[in-house]
Scaffold this motif. Structure first.
Motif, PDB file in Angstrom:
ATOM      1  N   SER A   1       0.838  -1.195   0.000  1.00 48.94           N
ATOM      2  CA  SER A   1       0.000   0.000   0.000  1.00 48.94           C
ATOM      3  C   SER A   1       0.874   1.247   0.000  1.00 48.94           C
ATOM      4  N   LEU A   2       0.343   2.334  -0.478  1.00 51.44           N
ATOM      5  CA  LEU A   2       1.093   3.587  -0.568  1.00 51.44           C
ATOM      6  C   LEU A   2       1.557   4.052   0.802  1.00 51.44           C
ATOM      7  N   PHE A   3       0.680   3.978   1.791  1.00 54.05           N
ATOM      8  CA  PHE A   3       1.032   4.411   3.144  1.00 54.05           C
ATOM      9  C   PHE A   3       2.211   3.607   3.683  1.00 54.05           C
ATOM     10  N   SER A   4       2.144   2.298   3.563  1.00 56.83           N
ATOM     11  CA  SER A   4       3.225   1.446   4.064  1.00 56.83           C
ATOM     12  C   SER A   4       4.536   1.725   3.352  1.00 56.83           C
ATOM     13  N   ARG A   5       4.479   1.913   2.054  1.00 58.56           N
ATOM     14  CA  ARG A   5       5.700   2.182   1.301  1.00 58.56           C
ATOM     15  C   ARG A   5       6.316   3.522   1.699  1.00 58.56           C
ATOM     16  N   ILE A   6       5.477   4.506   1.997  1.00 59.20           N
ATOM     17  CA  ILE A   6       5.982   5.804   2.465  1.00 59.20           C
ATOM     18  C   ILE A   6       6.652   5.648   3.824  1.00 59.20           C
ATOM     19  N   VAL A   7       6.012   4.906   4.733  1.00 55.70           N
ATOM     20  CA  VAL A   7       6.597   4.683   6.056  1.00 55.70           C
ATOM     21  C   VAL A   7       7.921   3.938   5.936  1.00 55.70           C
ATOM     22  N   TYR A   8       7.959   2.873   5.119  1.00 53.35           N
ATOM     23  CA  TYR A   8       9.200   2.124   4.930  1.00 53.35           C
ATOM     24  C   TYR A   8      10.298   3.032   4.382  1.00 53.35           C
ATOM     25  N   THR A   9       9.966   3.909   3.459  1.00 61.99           N
ATOM     26  CA  THR A   9      10.949   4.813   2.863  1.00 61.99           C
ATOM     27  C   THR A   9      11.469   5.808   3.888  1.00 61.99           C
ATOM     28  N   ILE A  10      10.589   6.389   4.675  1.00 68.18           N
ATOM     29  CA  ILE A  10      11.003   7.362   5.693  1.00 68.18           C
ATOM     30  C   ILE A  10      11.891   6.697   6.738  1.00 68.18           C
ATOM     31  N   VAL A  11      11.527   5.501   7.170  1.00 64.70           N
ATOM     32  CA  VAL A  11      12.333   4.785   8.161  1.00 64.70           C
ATOM     33  C   VAL A  11      13.694   4.414   7.566  1.00 64.70           C
ATOM     34  N   GLY A  12      13.717   4.011   6.312  1.00 62.55           N
ATOM     35  CA  GLY A  12      14.980   3.692   5.653  1.00 62.55           C
ATOM     36  C   GLY A  12      15.886   4.898   5.528  1.00 62.55           C
ATOM     37  N   LEU A  13      15.319   6.039   5.174  1.00 61.05           N
ATOM     38  CA  LEU A  13      16.113   7.273   5.082  1.00 61.05           C
ATOM     39  C   LEU A  13      16.636   7.686   6.459  1.00 61.05           C
ATOM     40  N   ALA A  14      15.807   7.495   7.483  1.00 61.38           N
ATOM     41  CA  ALA A  14      16.250   7.811   8.843  1.00 61.38           C
ATOM     42  C   ALA A  14      17.413   6.911   9.252  1.00 61.38           C
ATOM     43  N   ALA A  15      17.353   5.645   8.876  1.00 61.71           N
ATOM     44  CA  ALA A  15      18.449   4.725   9.192  1.00 61.71           C
ATOM     45  C   ALA A  15      19.725   5.132   8.468  1.00 61.71           C
ATOM     46  N   LEU A  16      19.602   5.556   7.228  1.00 63.16           N
ATOM     47  CA  LEU A  16      20.778   6.045   6.503  1.00 63.16           C
ATOM     48  C   LEU A  16      21.372   7.266   7.195  1.00 63.16           C
ATOM     49  N   TRP A  17      20.514   8.162   7.663  1.00 57.86           N
ATOM     50  CA  TRP A  17      20.984   9.349   8.371  1.00 57.86           C
ATOM     51  C   TRP A  17      21.708   8.941   9.657  1.00 57.86           C
ATOM     52  N   CYS A  18      21.213   7.902  10.329  1.00 57.49           N
ATOM     53  CA  CYS A  18      21.825   7.460  11.586  1.00 57.49           C
ATOM     54  C   CYS A  18      23.219   6.891  11.377  1.00 57.49           C
ATOM     55  N   ILE A  19      23.534   6.447  10.187  1.00 57.67           N
ATOM     56  CA  ILE A  19      24.896   5.999   9.903  1.00 57.67           C
ATOM     57  C   ILE A  19      25.879   7.138  10.135  1.00 57.67           C
ATOM     58  N   SER A  20      25.458   8.356   9.791  1.00 52.85           N
ATOM     59  CA  SER A  20      26.342   9.507   9.996  1.00 52.85           C
ATOM     60  C   SER A  20      26.607   9.762  11.476  1.00 52.85           C
TER      61      SER A  20
END
Length: 72
Positions: A39-58
């Motif tokens: 679903s669109l909502f789930s894919r948006i949440v997965y994307t935001i969480v993934g981007l946040a995880a990438l940011w946490c690498i820094s």
């Protein structure tokens, strides 16, 4: 920037807990709330969480002693 770091860390923790529930119980909380994994909502949440995880690498490579001195 520290507020953004904390938000990203919280989202990464939420993502980790979701993965934990998938691994332990076979239950995807985001898909359950969002109406399925594709679903669109789930894919948006997965994307935001993934981007946040990438940011946490820094956060692993950042010298935090300087930023805490500036905030004090």
């Amino acid at each position: 920037m520290i507020v953004f770091d904390k938000i990203a860390l919280a989202l990464a923790i939420i993502g980790g807990l979701n993965w934990g529930s998938i691994g332990l119980f076979g239950f995807d909380v985001v898909a359950w709330i969002g109406g399925g994994q594709s679903s669109l909502f789930s894919r948006i949440v997965y994307t935001i969480v993934g981007l946040a995880a990438l940011w946490c690498i820094s956060l692993l490579f950042r010298d935090t002693s300087e930023s805490y001195e500036k905030d004090s």
